[in-house]
Design a protein around this motif. Structure first.
Motif, PDB file in Angstrom:
ATOM      1  N   GLY A   1       0.780  -1.227   0.000  1.00 31.43           N
ATOM      2  CA  GLY A   1       0.000   0.000   0.000  1.00 31.43           C
ATOM      3  C   GLY A   1       0.812   1.277   0.000  1.00 31.43           C
ATOM      4  N   ALA A   2       2.129   1.156  -0.057  1.00 31.21           N
ATOM      5  CA  ALA A   2       2.989   2.339  -0.002  1.00 31.21           C
ATOM      6  C   ALA A   2       3.704   2.556  -1.330  1.00 31.21           C
ATOM      7  CB  ALA A   2       4.007   2.190   1.120  1.00 31.21           C
ATOM      8  N   GLU A   3       4.208   3.771  -1.498  1.00 27.82           N
ATOM      9  CA  GLU A   3       5.022   4.069  -2.677  1.00 27.82           C
ATOM     10  C   GLU A   3       6.385   3.383  -2.562  1.00 27.82           C
ATOM     11  OE1 GLU A   3       2.798   5.956  -5.309  1.00 27.82           O
ATOM     12  OE2 GLU A   3       4.954   6.278  -5.554  1.00 27.82           O
ATOM     13  N   ARG A   4       6.989   3.131  -3.698  1.00 26.53           N
ATOM     14  CA  ARG A   4       8.339   2.592  -3.707  1.00 26.53           C
ATOM     15  C   ARG A   4       9.294   3.719  -3.308  1.00 26.53           C
ATOM     16  NH1 ARG A   4       9.888  -1.389  -8.586  1.00 26.53           N
ATOM     17  NH2 ARG A   4       7.861  -2.158  -7.863  1.00 26.53           N
ATOM     18  N   GLU A   5      10.116   3.460  -2.299  1.00 27.80           N
ATOM     19  CA  GLU A   5      10.987   4.506  -1.786  1.00 27.80           C
ATOM     20  C   GLU A   5      12.456   4.137  -1.934  1.00 27.80           C
ATOM     21  OE1 GLU A   5      11.121   5.286   2.397  1.00 27.80           O
ATOM     22  OE2 GLU A   5      10.851   3.181   2.955  1.00 27.80           O
ATOM     23  N   LEU A   6      13.267   5.164  -2.135  1.00 31.95           N
ATOM     24  CA  LEU A   6      14.698   4.951  -2.282  1.00 31.95           C
ATOM     25  C   LEU A   6      15.318   4.598  -0.932  1.00 31.95           C
ATOM     26  CD1 LEU A   6      17.229   5.157  -4.149  1.00 31.95           C
ATOM     27  CD2 LEU A   6      17.446   7.498  -3.315  1.00 31.95           C
ATOM     28  N   VAL A   7      16.106   3.548  -0.927  1.00 28.51           N
ATOM     29  CA  VAL A   7      16.832   3.148   0.276  1.00 28.51           C
ATOM     30  C   VAL A   7      18.281   3.644   0.194  1.00 28.51           C
ATOM     31  CG1 VAL A   7      17.660   1.185   1.617  1.00 28.51           C
ATOM     32  CG2 VAL A   7      15.369   1.132   0.610  1.00 28.51           C
ATOM     33  N   ALA A   8      18.932   3.346  -0.916  1.00 28.07           N
ATOM     34  CA  ALA A   8      20.333   3.749  -1.082  1.00 28.07           C
ATOM     35  C   ALA A   8      20.677   3.763  -2.561  1.00 28.07           C
ATOM     36  CB  ALA A   8      21.256   2.794  -0.333  1.00 28.07           C
TER      37      ALA A   8
ATOM     38  N   ALA B   1      17.765  -1.431  -8.779  1.00 30.93           N
ATOM     39  CA  ALA B   1      17.496  -0.633  -9.971  1.00 30.93           C
ATOM     40  C   ALA B   1      18.807  -0.154 -10.584  1.00 30.93           C
ATOM     41  CB  ALA B   1      16.623   0.574  -9.624  1.00 30.93           C
ATOM     42  N   ALA B   2      18.789   0.034 -11.889  1.00 29.06           N
ATOM     43  CA  ALA B   2      19.982   0.503 -12.602  1.00 29.06           C
ATOM     44  C   ALA B   2      19.579   1.475 -13.699  1.00 29.06           C
ATOM     45  CB  ALA B   2      20.744  -0.679 -13.209  1.00 29.06           C
ATOM     46  N   ASP B   3      20.462   2.420 -13.938  1.00 30.80           N
ATOM     47  CA  ASP B   3      20.223   3.364 -15.028  1.00 30.80           C
ATOM     48  C   ASP B   3      21.554   3.964 -15.445  1.00 30.80           C
ATOM     49  OD1 ASP B   3      17.478   4.925 -16.101  1.00 30.80           O
ATOM     50  OD2 ASP B   3      19.361   5.998 -16.410  1.00 30.80           O
ATOM     51  N   ARG B   4      21.720   4.129 -16.743  1.00 27.93           N
ATOM     52  CA  ARG B   4      22.986   4.640 -17.242  1.00 27.93           C
ATOM     53  C   ARG B   4      23.043   6.165 -17.258  1.00 27.93           C
ATOM     54  NH1 ARG B   4      27.084   2.476 -20.668  1.00 27.93           N
ATOM     55  NH2 ARG B   4      28.223   4.112 -21.734  1.00 27.93           N
ATOM     56  N   SER B   5      21.884   6.796 -17.425  1.00 29.85           N
ATOM     57  CA  SER B   5      21.924   8.235 -17.667  1.00 29.85           C
ATOM     58  C   SER B   5      21.193   9.073 -16.622  1.00 29.85           C
ATOM     59  CB  SER B   5      21.327   8.539 -19.044  1.00 29.85           C
ATOM     60  OG  SER B   5      19.998   8.059 -19.113  1.00 29.85           O
ATOM     61  N   ILE B   6      20.730   8.426 -15.557  1.00 34.72           N
ATOM     62  CA  ILE B   6      19.961   9.167 -14.554  1.00 34.72           C
ATOM     63  C   ILE B   6      20.847  10.205 -13.868  1.00 34.72           C
ATOM     64  CG2 ILE B   6      20.420   7.550 -12.674  1.00 34.72           C
ATOM     65  CD1 ILE B   6      17.436   7.947 -11.864  1.00 34.72           C
TER      66      ILE B   6
ATOM     67  N   TRP C   1      17.288  10.786  -8.750  1.00 36.14           N
ATOM     68  CA  TRP C   1      17.503   9.513  -8.051  1.00 36.14           C
ATOM     69  C   TRP C   1      16.299   9.068  -7.239  1.00 36.14           C
ATOM     70  CZ3 TRP C   1      23.060  10.097  -5.564  1.00 36.14           C
ATOM     71  CH2 TRP C   1      24.022   9.884  -6.551  1.00 36.14           C
ATOM     72  N   TYR C   2      15.656   9.978  -6.541  1.00 36.19           N
ATOM     73  CA  TYR C   2      14.699   9.598  -5.504  1.00 36.19           C
ATOM     74  C   TYR C   2      13.350   9.145  -6.053  1.00 36.19           C
ATOM     75  CZ  TYR C   2      17.981  11.085  -2.002  1.00 36.19           C
ATOM     76  OH  TYR C   2      19.093  11.169  -1.203  1.00 36.19           O
ATOM     77  N   ASN C   3      13.089   9.417  -7.305  1.00 33.31           N
ATOM     78  CA  ASN C   3      11.817   9.014  -7.906  1.00 33.31           C
ATOM     79  C   ASN C   3      12.012   7.698  -8.664  1.00 33.31           C
ATOM     80  OD1 ASN C   3       9.428   8.712  -9.359  1.00 33.31           O
ATOM     81  ND2 ASN C   3       9.238  10.899  -9.752  1.00 33.31           N
ATOM     82  N   HIS C   4      11.332   6.656  -8.208  1.00 37.03           N
ATOM     83  CA  HIS C   4      11.520   5.339  -8.819  1.00 37.03           C
ATOM     84  C   HIS C   4      11.131   5.331 -10.292  1.00 37.03           C
ATOM     85  CE1 HIS C   4       7.212   4.194  -8.949  1.00 37.03           C
ATOM     86  NE2 HIS C   4       7.121   4.982  -7.896  1.00 37.03           N
ATOM     87  N   LYS C   5      10.272   6.223 -10.701  1.00 36.39           N
ATOM     88  CA  LYS C   5       9.812   6.257 -12.093  1.00 36.39           C
ATOM     89  C   LYS C   5      10.931   6.664 -13.051  1.00 36.39           C
ATOM     90  CE  LYS C   5       5.100   7.352 -10.665  1.00 36.39           C
ATOM     91  NZ  LYS C   5       3.996   8.327 -10.711  1.00 36.39           N
ATOM     92  N   ASN C   6      12.005   7.231 -12.532  1.00 32.64           N
ATOM     93  CA  ASN C   6      13.094   7.683 -13.386  1.00 32.64           C
ATOM     94  C   ASN C   6      14.133   6.608 -13.674  1.00 32.64           C
ATOM     95  OD1 ASN C   6      12.045  10.349 -13.546  1.00 32.64           O
ATOM     96  ND2 ASN C   6      13.000  10.866 -11.594  1.00 32.64           N
ATOM     97  N   TRP C   7      13.988   5.452 -13.032  1.00 31.15           N
ATOM     98  CA  TRP C   7      14.967   4.386 -13.213  1.00 31.15           C
ATOM     99  C   TRP C   7      14.505   3.441 -14.318  1.00 31.15           C
ATOM    100  CZ3 TRP C   7      19.607   3.880 -10.497  1.00 31.15           C
ATOM    101  CH2 TRP C   7      19.809   4.847  -9.509  1.00 31.15           C
ATOM    102  N   ASN C   8      15.447   3.005 -15.135  1.00 31.08           N
ATOM    103  CA  ASN C   8      15.102   2.279 -16.348  1.00 31.08           C
ATOM    104  C   ASN C   8      15.012   0.765 -16.152  1.00 31.08           C
ATOM    105  OD1 ASN C   8      14.417   2.196 -19.021  1.00 31.08           O
ATOM    106  ND2 ASN C   8      16.481   2.519 -19.795  1.00 31.08           N
TER     107      ASN C   8
END
Length: 126
Positions: free
Chosen positions: A42-49, A97-102, A107-114
């Motif tokens: 029921g919660a949003e995906r949050e950045l841990v590290a 999660a991984a992304d080459r160009s983020i 960083w903190y928004n999970h929607k930005n990770w590829n």
């Protein structure tokens, strides 16, 4: 293609420690920013590290600072999350999660990770 496979989750008691691993393939590991996110029901995906490309800098979510340690082993294409002093509120599905160009500001928004792994469940009982 890029694949991320998490492992190491489980059920532990409050105060215990646990280490998660994320094995990556199909990418030039050092060229990617890498992160751990978590999601409780029921919660949003949050950045841990998060680790910047080449591991130049690391950032942590406020709730885990001082308890969790992120590390990356470029030679093994593996990202780790060492979690200590675990609390029941740390429970959830942990995703790599991984992304080459983020960029840092994204960083903190999970929607930005590829790229994402399938997740590993961590349950901390009180």
């Amino acid at each position: 293609q890029v694949q991320l496979v998490e492992s190491g989750g489980g059920t532990v008691q409050a105060g215990d420690s646990l280490t998660l691993s994320c094995a990556a393939s199909g990418l030039t590991f050092r060229a990617y920013a890498l992160a751990w996110f978590r999601q409780a029901p029921g919660a949003e995906r949050e950045l841990v590290a998060v680790s910047s490309r080449n591991g130049g800098s690391t950032s942590y979510g406020d709730s885990v600072k001082g308890r969790f340690t992120l590390s990356r082993e470029n030679a093994k294409n593996t990202l780790y999350l060492r979690m200590t002093s675990l609390k029941p509120e740390d429970s959830g599905v942990y995703y790599c999660a991984a992304d080459r160009s983020i960029i840092v500001s994204s960083w903190y928004n999970h929607k930005n990770w590829n790229y994402w792994g399938q997740g590993t469940q961590v349950t901390v009982s009180s």
